[in-house]
Design an enzyme around this catalytic site. Structure first.
Site, PDB file in Angstrom:
ATOM      1  N   ASN A   9       9.026  36.967  31.064  1.00 19.36           N
ATOM      2  CA  ASN A   9       7.474  36.337  31.021  1.00 19.36           C
ATOM      3  C   ASN A   9       7.019  37.153  32.396  1.00 19.36           C
ATOM      4  OD1 ASN A   9       5.137  35.247  31.430  1.00 19.36           O
ATOM      5  ND2 ASN A   9       6.070  33.202  32.062  1.00 19.36           N
ATOM      6  N   LYS A  11       3.992  37.546  33.127  1.00 24.12           N
ATOM      7  CA  LYS A  11       2.961  36.829  33.748  1.00 24.12           C
ATOM      8  C   LYS A  11       1.562  37.935  33.934  1.00 24.12           C
ATOM      9  CE  LYS A  11       6.040  33.572  35.648  1.00 24.12           C
ATOM     10  NZ  LYS A  11       6.373  32.564  36.711  1.00 24.12           N
ATOM     11  N   HIS A  92       3.412  26.727  29.559  1.00 18.37           N
ATOM     12  CA  HIS A  92       4.135  26.900  30.805  1.00 18.37           C
ATOM     13  C   HIS A  92       3.388  26.112  32.073  1.00 18.37           C
ATOM     14  CE1 HIS A  92       5.088  29.612  34.181  1.00 18.37           C
ATOM     15  NE2 HIS A  92       6.133  30.054  33.449  1.00 18.37           N
ATOM     16  N   GLU A  94       2.425  27.094  34.994  1.00 15.84           N
ATOM     17  CA  GLU A  94       1.547  27.583  35.497  1.00 15.84           C
ATOM     18  C   GLU A  94      -0.185  27.514  34.806  1.00 15.84           C
ATOM     19  OE1 GLU A  94       3.123  31.658  36.016  1.00 15.84           O
ATOM     20  OE2 GLU A  94       4.524  30.456  37.479  1.00 15.84           O
ATOM     21  N   GLU A 162      11.923  24.406  32.378  1.00 13.78           N
ATOM     22  CA  GLU A 162      11.665  25.183  33.859  1.00 13.78           C
ATOM     23  C   GLU A 162      11.225  24.099  34.512  1.00 13.78           C
ATOM     24  OE1 GLU A 162      10.398  29.458  32.854  1.00 13.78           O
ATOM     25  OE2 GLU A 162       8.779  28.183  32.381  1.00 13.78           O
ATOM     26  N   GLY A 168       9.602  30.568  40.468  1.00 11.48           N
ATOM     27  CA  GLY A 168       8.993  31.466  41.347  1.00 11.48           C
ATOM     28  C   GLY A 168       9.355  31.167  42.917  1.00 11.48           C
ATOM     29  N   SER A 208      13.839  30.818  38.580  1.00 14.36           N
ATOM     30  CA  SER A 208      14.331  31.866  39.484  1.00 14.36           C
ATOM     31  C   SER A 208      15.795  32.246  38.888  1.00 14.36           C
ATOM     32  CB  SER A 208      14.825  30.944  40.833  1.00 14.36           C
ATOM     33  OG  SER A 208      13.389  30.638  41.535  1.00 14.36           O
TER      34      SER A 208
HETATM   35  P1  PGA Z   1      10.547  32.947  37.734  1.00 10.51           P
HETATM   36  O1  PGA Z   1       9.586  32.481  36.706  1.00 10.51           O
HETATM   37  O2  PGA Z   1      11.806  33.364  36.777  1.00 10.51           O
HETATM   38  O3  PGA Z   1       9.758  34.038  38.582  1.00 10.51           O
HETATM   39  O4  PGA Z   1      11.113  31.873  38.576  1.00 10.51           O
HETATM   40  C1  PGA Z   1       9.996  31.825  35.295  1.00 10.51           C
HETATM   41  C2  PGA Z   1       8.770  31.501  34.571  1.00 10.51           C
HETATM   42  O5  PGA Z   1       7.747  31.266  35.149  1.00 10.51           O
HETATM   43  O6  PGA Z   1       8.816  31.462  33.239  1.00 10.51           O
END
Ligand code: PGA
Length: 250
Positions: A9, A11, A92, A94, A162, A168, A208
Site C-alpha cells: 500500500n 499510500k 483502511h 487512515e 491491521e 506506521g 509495521s
Molecule cells: P505500515 O502500513 O506497514 O507502514 O505500518 C500498513 C498499512 O497501513 O497498510
C-alpha cells in the site's frame, strides 16, 4: 490451500518516475506461487498497468460506491476496472480515522467492489484504546458486519487485520497477537457465513511489517499474507517480505 497474498500500500507516496521504477523492479522479481499486489496512488494506475502487464495484481487504495454520476472528485469501481485494477482497499484505518468514512459508507463500498468482480481487500483493526479496554473482538465484529454475507467467492475477498496502533508506528503485533485475531476473524466468518468459505478466505496482517518480523507473523497458521505500507516503498524490502510469505520458508 490458501495462496498467500502480499500487497504493498503505497499510500500518498512516489511520483511518476519513482512509482514506475518501483513497480518495474517488483514485477521483474516477483516469485510464482504467491499473489503479489501493489496499490499505487490512483493517478499512476494506467501508467503502471501498462508497465507491469499481468505480472502483479494492481490495486486502488479507495473507490466510491456509486457507478457514475454527480459525485465530484470520486472514482468508481468500474473506472478502476477499466484501467486494469484487480483489487481495491476498503476501510483502511487512515480512511476510517483521517477521512472519517463511516461504517455504512464502507459497507456500500465493499459491496460495490465485490459486485464489480474485483478483489475486495477489506481492512479491520482496533485502536490502542480499544485494545486496552478489551474491545478488540467486538470492534472487529462490528467492522466485519460491513461485509455482506452474500459474498460467496472466497477468492474475491481478502481481509486485512491491521491493528491501528501498529500502522506506521514501528510497533507490530506479536506473532501470537496476530494469530489470535486472525483465528477470531476466521471463526466469526465460519459461524456467521459458512465454514467452507471461512476456511478458504485469505486473512492478511498489516502494521509495521518489515523483513525482520515478516517470517514470524507470516508463519502463523491463520495468517495468509501481509499488507505492507512503509516497507513496500523499496523493492528490496518489499520483495524480501514477499519471499517470507512463500510456503515452505524456513
Ligand atoms: P505500515 O502500513 O506497514 O507502514 O505500518 C500498513 C498499512 O497501513 O497498510
Amino acid at each position: 490451500m490458501r495462496t498467500p497474498f502480499v500487497a504493498g500500500n503505497w499510500k500518498m507516496n512516489t511520483d511518476r518516475q519513482s512509482g514506475l521504477a518501483l513497480a518495474r523492479a517488483i514485477a521483474d522479481a516477483a516469485p510464482d506461487g504467491i499473489d503479489v499486489g501493489i496499490a499505487p496512488p490512483v493517478i499512476y494506475l494506467p501508467l503502471i498497468q501498462e508497465a507491469i502487464g499481468e505480472t502483479l495484481l494492481l490495486g486502488a487504495q479507495n473507490a466510491f460506491c456509486e457507478p457514475h454520476g454527480a459525485f465530484t472528485g470520486e472514482i468508481s469501481v468500474g473506472m478502476l476496472r477499466d484501467v486494469g485494477c484487480d483489487f481495491v482497499l476498503v476501510g483502511h484505518s487512515e480512511r476510517r480515522q483521517i477521512i472519517a468514512e463511516p461504517t455504512d459508507l464502507l459497507a456500500r463500498k465493499a459491496s460495490a467492489v465485490y459486485n464489480a468482480g474485483l478483489i475486495l481487500l477489506h481492512c479491520v483493526g482496533e485502536t490502542l484504546a480499544e485494545r486496552e479496554a478489551d474491545k478488540t473482538f467486538s470492534v472487529i465484529e462490528q467492522q466485519l458486519a460491513e461485509l455482506s454475507p452474500k459474498m460467496e467467492d472466497p477468492a474475491r475477498l481478502v481481509i486485512a487485520y491491521e491493528p491501528v496502533w501498529a500502522i506506521g508506528t514501528g510497533r507490530n503485533a506479536t506473532d501470537a497477537q496476530a494469530q489470535e485475531v486472525h483465528a477470531y476473524i476466521r471463526s466469526e466468518l465460519s459461524e456467521e457465513w459458512n465454514p467452507d468459505f471461512a476456511a478458504a478466505v485469505r486473512i492478511i496482517y498489516g502494521g509495521s511489517v518489515k523483513p525482520e518480523n515478516a517470517r514470524g507473523i507470516l508463519s502463523q497458521p491463520d495468517v495468509d499474507g501481509a499488507l505492507v505500507g512503509g516497507a513496500s516503498l523499496k523493492a528490496e524490502t518489499f520483495l524480501s517480505i514477499v519471499k517470507s510469505a512463500l510456503p515452505g520458508q524456513p
